[in-house]
Design an enzyme around this catalytic site. Structure first.
Site, PDB file in Angstrom:
ATOM      1  N   ASP A   1      -0.321  -0.216  -5.130  1.00 21.47           N
ATOM      2  CA  ASP A   1      -1.421   0.501  -5.785  1.00 21.47           C
ATOM      3  C   ASP A   1      -0.976   1.829  -6.416  1.00 21.47           C
ATOM      4  O   ASP A   1      -1.590   2.310  -7.356  1.00 21.47           O
ATOM      5  CB  ASP A   1      -2.621   0.703  -4.846  1.00 21.47           C
ATOM      6  CG  ASP A   1      -2.238   1.263  -3.496  1.00 21.47           C
ATOM      7  OD1 ASP A   1      -1.037   1.546  -3.264  1.00 21.47           O
ATOM      8  OD2 ASP A   1      -3.140   1.431  -2.648  1.00 21.47           O
ATOM      9  N   HIS A   2       0.104   2.429  -5.888  1.00 23.72           N
ATOM     10  CA  HIS A   2       0.690   3.666  -6.426  1.00 23.72           C
ATOM     11  C   HIS A   2       1.857   4.029  -5.537  1.00 23.72           C
ATOM     12  O   HIS A   2       2.140   3.313  -4.573  1.00 23.72           O
ATOM     13  CB  HIS A   2      -0.334   4.821  -6.449  1.00 23.72           C
ATOM     14  CG  HIS A   2      -1.103   4.919  -5.187  1.00 23.72           C
ATOM     15  ND1 HIS A   2      -0.542   5.404  -4.042  1.00 23.72           N
ATOM     16  CD2 HIS A   2      -2.343   4.502  -4.860  1.00 23.72           C
ATOM     17  CE1 HIS A   2      -1.437   5.308  -3.074  1.00 23.72           C
ATOM     18  NE2 HIS A   2      -2.529   4.745  -3.523  1.00 23.72           N
TER      19      HIS A   2
ATOM     20  N   ASP B   1       0.840  -1.196   0.000  1.00 21.00           N
ATOM     21  CA  ASP B   1       0.000   0.000   0.000  1.00 21.00           C
ATOM     22  C   ASP B   1       0.881   1.255   0.000  1.00 21.00           C
ATOM     23  O   ASP B   1       1.679   1.438   0.927  1.00 21.00           O
ATOM     24  CB  ASP B   1      -0.885  -0.039   1.249  1.00 21.00           C
ATOM     25  CG  ASP B   1      -2.137   0.792   1.099  1.00 21.00           C
ATOM     26  OD1 ASP B   1      -2.316   1.417   0.046  1.00 21.00           O
ATOM     27  OD2 ASP B   1      -2.941   0.809   2.051  1.00 21.00           O
ATOM     28  N   ASP B   2       0.771   2.080  -1.015  1.00 25.09           N
ATOM     29  CA  ASP B   2       1.556   3.328  -1.102  1.00 25.09           C
ATOM     30  C   ASP B   2       3.063   3.070  -1.208  1.00 25.09           C
ATOM     31  O   ASP B   2       3.870   3.878  -0.756  1.00 25.09           O
ATOM     32  CB  ASP B   2       1.301   4.249   0.105  1.00 25.09           C
ATOM     33  CG  ASP B   2      -0.103   4.839   0.130  1.00 25.09           C
ATOM     34  OD1 ASP B   2      -0.994   4.307  -0.563  1.00 25.09           O
ATOM     35  OD2 ASP B   2      -0.309   5.820   0.865  1.00 25.09           O
TER      36      ASP B   2
ATOM     37  N   HIS C   1     -10.185  -2.098  -2.105  1.00 20.58           N
ATOM     38  CA  HIS C   1     -10.305  -1.053  -1.096  1.00 20.58           C
ATOM     39  C   HIS C   1     -11.543  -1.366  -0.262  1.00 20.58           C
ATOM     40  O   HIS C   1     -12.596  -1.672  -0.817  1.00 20.58           O
ATOM     41  CB  HIS C   1     -10.429   0.323  -1.745  1.00 20.58           C
ATOM     42  CG  HIS C   1     -10.199   1.415  -0.756  1.00 20.58           C
ATOM     43  ND1 HIS C   1      -8.942   1.823  -0.386  1.00 20.58           N
ATOM     44  CD2 HIS C   1     -11.060   2.128  -0.012  1.00 20.58           C
ATOM     45  CE1 HIS C   1      -9.048   2.764   0.521  1.00 20.58           C
ATOM     46  NE2 HIS C   1     -10.322   2.972   0.772  1.00 20.58           N
TER      47      HIS C   1
ATOM     48  N   CYS D   1      -5.752   4.947  -3.502  1.00 24.36           N
ATOM     49  CA  CYS D   1      -5.976   3.504  -3.331  1.00 24.36           C
ATOM     50  C   CYS D   1      -7.167   2.927  -4.076  1.00 24.36           C
ATOM     51  O   CYS D   1      -7.005   2.036  -4.917  1.00 24.36           O
ATOM     52  CB  CYS D   1      -6.119   3.164  -1.855  1.00 24.36           C
ATOM     53  SG  CYS D   1      -4.742   3.720  -0.844  1.00 24.36           S
TER      54      CYS D   1
END
Ligand SMILES: *[C@@H]1O[C@H](CO)[C@@H](O)[C@H](O)[C@H]1NC(C)=O
Ligand SMILES: *[C@@H]1O[C@H](CO)[C@@H](O)[C@H](O)[C@H]1NC(C)=O
Ligand SMILES: *[C@@H]1O[C@H](CO)[C@@H](O)[C@H](O)[C@H]1NC(C)=O
Ligand SMILES: *[C@@H]1O[C@H](CO)[C@@H](O)[C@H](O)[C@H]1NC(C)=O
Length: 477
Positions: free
Chosen positions: A322-323, A33-34, A126, A72
């Site tokens: 996710d990014h 995540d992130d 999510h 997200c």
């Protein structure tokens, strides 16, 4: 007589199908995540990520993979349905695609429809309305998704401050045994993933196991020993720590979510541009890196279990995020933008053929690497691919690698089409020494509520910012 022959045929057919199913590859889909490309295998010299680097050393590694939107829910929904945000109609957290866009078949749902047991651990879809409060169960998953109980304390006052009291801080390196339940979410998720792998190994049918780790997403609630890997005196600021003078205001996001944390509020940072004091910036970067090493260890635990169970021979492993996240570059501490630090992600595919060659040389494929007991890590990337690619392509690629039919390309308007892809089969890029395709394109977008940074910038209505990236832009030949 006929009946007997018929019966025999049916039995034979069942046996054949059983063999075919047995020999199918499993899928282990790991998503952080992130997590930006701050990993050893992506050339980051500061971070220590030995387990992910080891996975990369046996994988096809995409050096320039991009999320379709740097937040997200839109990114996950886009990747898992293989549709762009304009087709999922999700630019925030507030709708379920099956109701507000189209009844799209997801990646795990597709595997489920092909006889796989599909399982979700941690943050894959999510949570909330974006996946109908069920992580899209039962459509996508064979069993109810698992969520770590300790995540309920994630945003609570559980971080001991310098005053000895508990706060809801951004920087939250903790003594794990003092945390509620004596554990942390990603540790619990790794435990559950190992348990499900054991079950998958015992059960003959192929599985698709998705494991979503919560870190390095804020707050940095992590075991505090990981800070030791990053002494503050060795930390540096971002190479471009200031907001550029000529930055268009619409490109900037004022990182409202970190401003809500107790320790940031105490800093009284001015809105919208800050800055955050330099000494705090160093600590922030230290905590992000420590969070990456902590996630790396959990990935290592899951991969070494996969290996020990003999599953590394017949399991495809995908690792991505996710990014990304801006770690102070151009004065930002957030996702929520189209800067490459926010849109670029790690993307690795381990395909057992690649691993097997290695496995013949070494006894095991993914031995756990303890970051605290090894000081130096040198892993070569098995195969680094420079072409620009997109996360919408993960779905068709995993399908192809597992021997399933690749969904047809989506027509221009695809709201009524349940199964199609806006991506491409990335396995076509796996060929060694393939020439860089300078026409390759990645498309990221971000909505803005206004031309200037807004304090309540969450209600993101239009003003779409669009960014195209091509291979040629990023690097000279
Ligand atoms: C959506 O697709 C699922 C799975 O194919 C199906 O069970 C369901 O009935 C569909 N819903 C609608 C509203 O079409
Ligand atoms: C979403 O969840 C609700 C409540 O469980 C359920 O009634 C509804 O059918 C679900 N929506 C879809 C599209 O499956
Ligand atoms: C962590 O907390 C436990 C329980 O309070 C304590 O016994 C232990 O000494 C602490 N560990 C460290 C390294 O401070
Ligand atoms: C916070 O900063 C603003 C300027 O950015 C200043 O006007 C205000 O007095 C400060 N408040 C405190 C409590 O330091």
């Amino acid at each position: 007589m006929w009946l007997t022959v018929h019966k025999c045929l049916i039995v034979l057919l069942h046996a054949l199908v059983a063999v075919a199913i047995k020999e199918r590859q499993n899928v282990l889909f790991i998503i952080a995540d992130d997590l930006r490309t701050s990993l050893g295998c992506y050339g980051d010299a500061t971070v220590k990520s030995p387990n992910i680097d080891q996975l990369a050393s046996k994988s096809h590694v995409f050096l320039k993979a991009f999320a379709q939107q740097a937040v997200c829910a839109p990114s996950r929904t886009s990747m898992l349905t293989s549709r762009r945000p304009d087709t999922t109609r999700l630019y925030d957290f507030k709708s379920y695609w099956r109701v507000h866009a189209g009844n799209y078949t997801t990646l795990p749902q597709y595997f489920k429809s092909q006889g796989y047991t599909t399982m979700s651990v941690g943050k894959v879809f999510h949570p909330g309305i974006a996946s109908n409060h069920t992580d899209d169960y039962p459509y996508s998953w064979s069993i109810p998704p698992y969520h770590p109980a300790s995540f309920n304390f994630e945003k609570k006052k559980v971080c001991k401050g310098e005053d000895g009291r508990l706060h809801a801080n951004l920087l939250c390196a903790v003594n794990v045994s003092e945390q509620p339940g004596g554990t942390l979410p990603d540790m619990e998720s790794a435990d559950e993933a190992v348990r499900l792998l054991k079950r998958g190994a015992a059960d003959g049918s192929p599985f698709f196991l998705a494991v979503g780790f919560h870190k390095p997403h804020i707050p940095f609630r992590i075991p505090r020993e990981y800070l030791r890997l990053y002494p503050l005196e060795q930390m540096t600021l971002a190479p471009d720590p200031d907001v550029p003078k000529r930055l268009p205001a619409v490109a900037y996001n004022p990182w409202t979510d970190i401003r809500k944390r107790d320790d940031i509020q105490k800093l009284n940072v001015s809105f919208p541009y800050g800055p955050i004091p330099k000494d705090f910036q160093l600590r922030l970067r230290q905590h992000y890196y420590a969070a990456v090493s902590y996630v790396d260890a959990q990935v290592g635990r899951v991969l070494s279990a996969l290996d020990a169970l003999g599953l590394a021979r017949n399991t495809i492993v995908v690792f991505t995020s996710d990014h990304g996240w801006s770690l102070g570059e151009h004065g930002e501490w957030a996702k929520y933008s189209n800067f490459d630090v926010a849109t670029q992600v790690p993307l690795l595919f381990y395909v057992p053929e690649v691993g097997e060659t290695y496995a013949r040389l070494k006894a095991s494929t993914f031995p756990f690497v303890d970051v605290f007991s090894r000081s130096e890590f040198i892993f070569e990337t098995a195969e680094a691919i420079e072409n620009v690619v997109e996360l919408v392509s993960v779905f068709p690629t995993v399908a192809q690698l597992a021997g399933l039919k690749i969904p047809a390309p989506c027509p221009d308007v695809s709201f009524q089409v349940e199964l199609c892809t806006d991506g491409m089969d990335l396995a076509l890029e796996f060929k060694p020494k393939k020439k860089i395709n300078r026409e390759a394109l990645a498309f990221s977008q971000y909505p803005r509520p206004a031309d200037t940074p807004q304090a309540g910038g969450v209600q993101m209505r239009m003003k779409l910012q669009l960014v195209y990236l091509t291979a040629g832009l990023k690097k000279a030949p």
